[in-house]
Write an enzyme that holds these catalytic residues in place. Structure first.
Site, PDB file in Angstrom:
ATOM      1  N   SER B 123       0.866  -1.482   0.001  1.00 51.30           N
ATOM      2  CA  SER B 123      -0.051  -0.115  -0.096  1.00 51.30           C
ATOM      3  C   SER B 123       0.952   1.249   0.002  1.00 51.30           C
ATOM      4  O   SER B 123       0.286   2.249  -0.163  1.00 51.30           O
ATOM      5  CB  SER B 123      -0.837  -0.123   1.140  1.00 51.30           C
ATOM      6  OG  SER B 123      -0.278   0.464   2.586  1.00 51.30           O
ATOM      7  N   LYS B 164       1.068   4.129   6.981  1.00 53.28           N
ATOM      8  CA  LYS B 164       0.149   5.076   6.121  1.00 53.28           C
ATOM      9  C   LYS B 164       0.662   6.547   6.366  1.00 53.28           C
ATOM     10  O   LYS B 164       1.538   6.976   7.333  1.00 53.28           O
ATOM     11  CB  LYS B 164      -1.217   5.125   6.676  1.00 53.28           C
ATOM     12  CG  LYS B 164      -1.964   3.759   6.081  1.00 53.28           C
ATOM     13  CD  LYS B 164      -2.523   3.527   4.799  1.00 53.28           C
ATOM     14  CE  LYS B 164      -2.829   2.294   4.528  1.00 53.28           C
ATOM     15  NZ  LYS B 164      -2.454   1.187   4.902  1.00 53.28           N
TER      16      LYS B 164
END
Lengths: 205, 205
Positions: B123, B164
């Site tokens: 990701s 993230k």
DNA sequence: TTAGCATTGAAACAAATGTACTCTAATACA
DNA sequence: TGTATTAGAGTACATTTGTTTCAATGCTAA
């Protein structure tokens, strides 16, 4: 890890501590009390003993009683960095575990003749090597051990040094980027000098 | 760098050398001759003196004459890794220069409480953080110092830990992937625990 | 100021330690 | 076999060095 908050040092203690750390980094062994005495501009070993005692009580140093130059910095006893677990970069998968595995950077650093290069440009971006990254390279001793697909730094005389995937097909050498907008470079073996193969990538944010 | 070929050691010298290296790694100071004597199973300091002299002549160690425990390993004196120059990952731009800059990994490693996580998933691929990379993180002391766009590892209780981009908009927290196929995660501050922010990326190939 | 405390200077001591020396045993070599 | 070389044991000694002790000095708080 000691040496954190709560163990405040006086100026004199701190000055001594920093000097000791520096000395031990330079010489790989502990200084003697009389050396510290001189370095601190004192004329008696007593103040040094006092400061050492405080440093020891606060957990900064330790030594073997009665033995000459046996000090140790209790800080900085780490082999690499603890790997606390894995982290999902996709969905939310794995929880913080408490493994005590160690990230052994020193394993790479301990190799002889390792060198580093700064990466310019984005031709290896699909290999996740970005502009500004540092690549740690190992000199190539035997050319014939180079496997296809290895990332190498190569110098094409008259042109420059570049970081690319290495492929050998027949007698031809191909240097291929990890970026579709760059064309492969086709070379003969005598037109290229390989400097090293990729060991690791380091990026400081 | 010494200690390479041509300076062959006898078995006894080599055994002593390895023992010394190990001792100094453990204790951060030099052993005394009588300690080495015991460790080598000898009953007299003379053989140790002889072996040390040979090790010194061959360039493996050095010491300050007459001073106790002042040995140094002359090998392994490196601060980080030399950065030999920059390498083009685009066209063929720059040649191998001979700068003596140093890649100071220790600058990051020296920070307190640094920890590492293994990355799972892709990701963060557009930030050039790939599956299997190690990310070196620093604990977040003050949440309010976190800037938008920082890469953080965060734990969403009941779900797991994830890596993230961090964004704060009003009272809402957003965790965004660097990969268009992942949706941003929207959270309230009380539903997330931040473990650290990204310091560096390490990838061993 | 004055009492109390920490720091420093000074000196002395004993242990730790590097070094030099002699002697013996083992080894190598011709 | 005999000699030269090397390694080790044993010992002795001077220096380095940690440690102790005591008095002098400086600083702080009542």
């Amino acid at each position: 890890m000691l040496n954190s908050e709560g163990n405040n040092l006086t100026d004199a203690q701190n000055e001594l501590y920093l000097w000791i750390k520096n000395y031990m980094k330079d010489f790989q062994h502990s200084p003697s009390i009389r050396q510290m005495m001189q370095a601190m501009g004192l004329k008696s070993p007593a103040p040094i003993q006092s400061r050492l005692k405080h440093l020891q009580e606060k957990g900064y140093i330790s030594w073997q009683e009665g033995k000459a130059r046996t000090m140790q910095i209790v800080d900085e006893i780490f082999e690499g960095i603890p790997v606390l677990g894995s982290v999902a970069a996709g969905g939310l998968i794995e929880t913080f575990t408490d493994t005590t595995e160690n990230l052994d950077i020193s394993e790479v650093l301990a190799k002889k003749n390792v060198f580093a290069l700064t990466v310019n440009g984005d031709s290896m971006i699909d290999a996740c090597i970005a502009d500004g990254d540092m690549v740690l390279m190992e000199p190539i001793n035997e050319f014939y051990s180079l496997k296809n697909g290895t990332i190498v730094s190569a110098m094409v005389p008259g042109l420059g040094t570049t970081l690319k995937y290495f492929f050998k097909r027949g007698e031809k050498i191909f240097l291929e980027a990890a970026n579709p907008s760059y064309e492969p470079i086709e070379l003969n073996l005598e037109n290229v000098v390989f400097q090293g193969k990729l060991l690791a990538v380091w990026r400081k944010v």
